[in-house]
Design a protein around this motif. Sequence first.
Motif, short mmCIF file in Angstrom:
data_model
loop_
_atom_site.label_atom_id
_atom_site.label_comp_id
_atom_site.label_asym_id
_atom_site.label_seq_id
_atom_site.Cartn_x
_atom_site.Cartn_y
_atom_site.Cartn_z
N ASP A 110 -10.55 83.50 15.27
CA ASP A 110 -11.00 84.07 16.53
C ASP A 110 -10.42 83.36 17.75
N ASP A 111 -9.40 82.51 17.52
CA ASP A 111 -8.73 81.84 18.64
C ASP A 111 -7.94 82.83 19.50
N ILE A 112 -7.49 83.91 18.86
CA ILE A 112 -6.78 84.95 19.58
C ILE A 112 -7.36 86.30 19.18
N ARG A 113 -7.16 87.29 20.02
CA ARG A 113 -7.59 88.65 19.70
C ARG A 113 -6.38 89.56 19.77
N THR A 159 -4.68 88.43 23.19
CA THR A 159 -5.52 87.81 24.19
C THR A 159 -5.94 86.44 23.66
N GLU A 160 -5.64 85.40 24.39
CA GLU A 160 -5.96 84.04 23.95
C GLU A 160 -7.42 83.75 24.25
N GLN A 161 -8.16 83.36 23.23
CA GLN A 161 -9.59 83.07 23.36
C GLN A 161 -9.85 81.58 23.61
N ARG A 162 -8.83 80.76 23.38
CA ARG A 162 -8.94 79.34 23.66
C ARG A 162 -7.56 78.79 23.97
N ASP A 163 -7.52 77.57 24.47
CA ASP A 163 -6.25 76.92 24.79
C ASP A 163 -5.51 76.58 23.50
N LEU A 164 -4.33 77.13 23.34
CA LEU A 164 -3.54 76.89 22.13
C LEU A 164 -2.70 75.62 22.22
N GLY A 165 -2.75 74.96 23.36
CA GLY A 165 -2.07 73.68 23.52
C GLY A 165 -0.57 73.77 23.38
N ASN A 166 0.01 72.71 22.80
CA ASN A 166 1.47 72.66 22.71
C ASN A 166 2.04 73.50 21.58
N LEU A 167 1.17 74.20 20.85
CA LEU A 167 1.66 75.14 19.83
C LEU A 167 1.62 76.58 20.35
N ARG A 168 1.36 76.73 21.64
CA ARG A 168 1.16 78.07 22.20
C ARG A 168 2.36 78.97 22.01
N GLU A 169 3.53 78.52 22.43
CA GLU A 169 4.71 79.38 22.31
C GLU A 169 4.98 79.75 20.86
N VAL A 175 4.80 83.71 19.65
CA VAL A 175 6.05 84.29 19.14
C VAL A 175 5.91 84.68 17.68
N SER A 176 5.34 83.77 16.88
CA SER A 176 5.23 84.02 15.44
C SER A 176 4.31 85.17 15.13
N VAL A 177 3.15 85.23 15.78
CA VAL A 177 2.19 86.30 15.50
C VAL A 177 2.80 87.67 15.83
N GLY A 217 10.13 96.46 24.74
CA GLY A 217 10.07 95.23 25.50
C GLY A 217 9.09 94.26 24.90
N ALA A 218 9.23 92.99 25.27
CA ALA A 218 8.29 91.94 24.88
C ALA A 218 7.97 91.12 26.11
N GLN A 219 6.78 90.53 26.13
CA GLN A 219 6.38 89.73 27.27
C GLN A 219 5.56 88.54 26.82
N PHE A 220 5.63 87.45 27.59
CA PHE A 220 4.93 86.22 27.24
C PHE A 220 4.35 85.57 28.48
N PRO A 221 3.18 84.93 28.34
CA PRO A 221 2.48 84.38 29.49
C PRO A 221 2.83 82.94 29.81
N PHE A 222 4.12 82.60 29.71
CA PHE A 222 4.55 81.24 30.05
C PHE A 222 5.93 81.32 30.68
N ASP A 223 6.33 80.20 31.27
CA ASP A 223 7.65 80.14 31.90
C ASP A 223 8.74 80.33 30.85
N ALA A 224 9.87 80.85 31.28
CA ALA A 224 11.01 81.00 30.37
C ALA A 224 11.41 79.62 29.86
N PRO A 225 11.44 79.42 28.55
CA PRO A 225 11.82 78.10 28.01
C PRO A 225 13.32 77.88 28.11
N GLY A 226 13.73 76.65 27.88
CA GLY A 226 15.16 76.35 27.93
C GLY A 226 15.95 77.09 26.88
N HIS A 227 15.28 77.51 25.81
CA HIS A 227 15.95 78.25 24.73
C HIS A 227 15.65 79.75 24.83
#
Length: 353
Positions: free
Chosen positions: A124-127, A142-152, A156-158, A178-188
Amino acid sequence: MPFRLLPPLLAAANLNVGPAVTPIAFVNAIVQAYVRQHQDPAQALALAQIAPASLVDPLARITAAQMERISGAAMQELDDEALGWFSRRLPWGSYGMLARASISAPSLGLALQRWCRHHGLLADDIRLQLTVTGDSATLRITEQRDLGNLREFCLVSVLRNIHGLACWLIDSRIPLQGAQFPFDAPGHQDVYGVLFSGPTTFNAATAAIRFDARYLALALRRDEVALQQMLKRALPLTVLQYRRDRLLVQRVRQALLSQPEQSRNADDLAALLKLSPRTLHRQLKEEDASLQALKDEVRQSHALALLLRTSRPIKQVAQGAGFQNEKSFIRAFRGWTGTSPAEFRRAGAPAKT
């Protein structure tokens, strides 16, 4: 990232074959999962032939085979198919159970709805939510809690997993709008063009992928036997292996049936479908289909229905089936059935007006 990954093998096969495009950031996310469980990732790194020194190089990349190897090893060693993303583990076999719950659905739409609902029962960490707006279907996280440094790595994996599952269930490529993500564009960020077809945007409100909603109506092509084989072989579910696109065949059939006057030839049909004639023929060939075969199939089905269910003259049946004249219709009909339209009608059910 595949939905279900190859188990670690002890053979010293060279895993460095193929392009190295997977960013080392995803490997570091797996290492972090080991750290959280107070375990050592050294064996998994060795099995995947990943040098520990590369973990501190932000520009390092690994091959798909290496990513499969370390992911499979970690899933088994940590007994967590979610690789540390969630507040509780998903023991080995969890995703197989989710697939089994979805595979009996009559359509892709219902199968994905089941997947989203049952995934929430496990974590139930994500919906996960499937919605349709106009012609587009959206799978949203929808993120139900802070996924921390494993967020990206998690988001991506899910999305990759559920996209791969959808393609496998209907045995078809599903191009993304299209795809979209709720974080800044990573270096990769360049790797996102490989992971997700269609444009990718960052700093969005939520993580999501979009695709043509008509795929949701397609029937599943897999059964319990196919699922058992897939799980036994631990086949990686990637979207790149699906060159065929079942939706195009369906769109061509629908256009030929509903708009015969606008789809008499390849140029007209391609324009109607907003494709080039070359692309139309190429994609149909990838689906083991041809325009002529589809035209014959649709025309034959429509002609048979008109002959048996109406009392229209043969000339009108020919026109209704998309033929320019009665002579060409009779010739084609003999090729389909070995008899003439009139003989077929006399031998069939009584005509109805």
